[in-house]
Design a protein around this motif. Structure first.
Motif, PDB file in Angstrom:
ATOM      1  N   ARG A 114      44.340   3.912 -11.001  1.00 46.71           N
ATOM      2  CA  ARG A 114      42.857   4.491  -9.944  1.00 46.71           C
ATOM      3  C   ARG A 114      41.863   3.350 -10.735  1.00 46.71           C
ATOM      4  N   TRP A 124      48.248  -3.816  -6.649  1.00 47.34           N
ATOM      5  CA  TRP A 124      47.234  -3.225  -6.768  1.00 47.34           C
ATOM      6  C   TRP A 124      46.474  -4.180  -5.450  1.00 47.34           C
ATOM      7  N   TYR A 273      38.060  10.841 -13.859  1.00 45.05           N
ATOM      8  CA  TYR A 273      38.895  11.812 -13.004  1.00 45.05           C
ATOM      9  C   TYR A 273      39.907  12.670 -14.223  1.00 45.05           C
ATOM     10  N   THR A 363      37.154   6.898  -4.023  1.00 46.63           N
ATOM     11  CA  THR A 363      38.187   8.848  -3.270  1.00 46.63           C
ATOM     12  C   THR A 363      38.446   8.925  -2.295  1.00 46.63           C
ATOM     13  N   LEU A 366      40.611   5.611  -0.581  1.00 50.58           N
ATOM     14  CA  LEU A 366      41.710   5.439  -1.574  1.00 50.58           C
ATOM     15  C   LEU A 366      42.860   7.165  -1.556  1.00 50.58           C
ATOM     16  N   ASP A 367      42.489   7.944  -1.499  1.00 46.65           N
ATOM     17  CA  ASP A 367      43.032   9.539  -1.445  1.00 46.65           C
ATOM     18  C   ASP A 367      43.850   9.281   0.276  1.00 46.65           C
ATOM     19  N   CYS A 375      42.444  14.493  -4.476  1.00 44.96           N
ATOM     20  CA  CYS A 375      41.334  14.392  -5.476  1.00 44.96           C
ATOM     21  C   CYS A 375      41.194  16.188  -6.123  1.00 44.96           C
TER      22      CYS A 375
END
Length: 386
Positions: A114, A124, A273, A363, A366-367, A375
């Motif tokens: 990440r 990526w 994170y 976050t 991307l989750d 997360c």
């Protein structure tokens, strides 16, 4: 004595083909894609050397001064511990008698951590394009669309360049996946230099190539720095890509034990994170390896100094003050000496609402893209802030 002695003894080949005096130098002055060679770039660095002779602090080198102000050490001071035979004089147009090289043979990698981006991992590319389409503020430094490929023949006439070489640091991408790394090692063995050279790797530890069995024993020492960013499912959440479990990683670590000349350690990119998991991480390091001199395992003596600063929305300093205080309290539960620098960094009040908003949105987006672990499943301390 010059402000920095690095341009007299070291050179870096970056994953994008750039040539620099060291890995933290900011600037795209030289590149093999523009026809530059290690030799020509070395000769062209006299402008930088003159600034150091004048005891200046060039803006391209600001990362070292910033790190020394906040952490007490930097890449510039790193060389003091790593190099034994320093140049005798520091003048312009010095002979290219390298003591150290930082070699990155491309950005090929099997993971998409990440805190990384296409600059450091080919895995990526697709997600980075999707994120930028959502919000350009998610953009990171862009990487080459193909690996930087250096043919083995590139090294054939460069034997004299490496006669003083003491250490090579291989990075990536993932260095174990770079064919150029193996070609270069074979040349050093052929030239007879291998027995006096230490080779060091920053690796994700997921690859155990059989080719190493023939090459590594021929070198003076092998130093392995395995990057691990979290324990349990947090490890898999941060890593992404063709990720293995921590149990798989532990098996690989024991595979490396077969090399008598190997010394191993761990590092971690400190970010939002994993800031609440650092005690667990140190204890995982300690409990994973045997109590021998081969691996560094003492939780009190690790050098945790890799604070993620780019992208800035993953930097721990942009967190709300209450979250920083929560992280400090967790660190204080065990009070490991190696985390005191991180603790100090957390005491700086530099909450940035714009960057925090970027962190939350990045976050969540991307989750959604990756699915699976979310997360708050692995960083429950962020509940109420997301």
């Amino acid at each position: 004595m010059p402000t920095c002695k690095v341009p007299w003894m070291s050179i870096t080949l970056a994953a994008n083909g750039g040539i620099k005096p060291c890995c933290v130098y900011e600037g795209g002055d030289w590149s093999i894609h523009n026809g530059d060679t290690l030799d020509s770039a070395w000769k062209d660095m006299d402008g930088l050397r003159q600034k150091f002779i004048n005891n200046e602090r060039p803006k391209n080198c600001k990362q070292c001064w910033k790190r020394e102000a906040s952490l007490g050490h930097s890449r510039r001071t790193w060389y003091d511990d790593k190099i034994e035979e320093w140049p005798n004089e520091y003048k312009l147009n010095p002979p290219m008698q390298l003591r150290h090289m930082d070699l990155n043979f491309g950005n090929t990698c099997n993971l998409k951590c990440r805190m990384c981006g296409s600059w450091g991992s080919t895995a990526w590319f697709k997600e980075e394009e999707k994120l930028i389409a959502i919000d350009r503020d998610f953009q990171r430094s862009r990487g080459p669309r193909r690996p930087t490929i250096i043919p083995a023949s590139y090294w054939e006439d460069k034997k004299d360049m490496f006669q003083y070489l003491e250490r090579i640091d291989f990075k990536g991408g993932e260095p174990m996946m770079q064919d150029g790394m193996y070609d270069f090692l074979e040349y050093l063995v052929e030239w007879g230099y291998a027995p006096k050279i230490t080779i060091a790797y920053t690796t994700n530890g997921t690859k155990t190539p059989e080719r190493l069995k023939d090459l590594w024993p021929k070198f003076k020492r092998v130093k392995l720095i395995i990057s691990v960013e979290g324990t349990g499912k947090l490890y898999e959440y941060i890593r992404g890509g063709d990720v293995q479990s921590l149990e798989n990683l532990k098996e690989n670590i024991h595979w490396f034990d077969q090399f008598e000349n190997l010394r191993g350690s761990f590092n971690s990119a400190i970010q939002i994170y994993n800031i609440f998991d650092l005690n667990n991480l140190l204890e995982w390091f300690r409990d994973t390896v045997d109590a021998s001199k081969k691996w560094h395992r003492d939780p009190d003596t690790f050098k945790f100094d890799c604070l993620v600063s780019s992208p800035p929305y993953l930097n721990i300093n942009i967190m709300p003050d209450k979250l920083k205080q929560k992280a400090i309290e967790i660190i204080d539960e065990k009070n490991y000496k190696s985390l005191q620098t991180i603790r100090t960094a957390l005491t700086r009040s530099s909450y940035n609402d714009k960057q925090w908003d970027l962190f939350v949105r990045f976050t969540n987006e991307l989750d959604k893209m990756r699915g699976g672990i979310q997360c708050l499943d692995v960083v429950p301390q962020l509940k109420g802030y997301m």
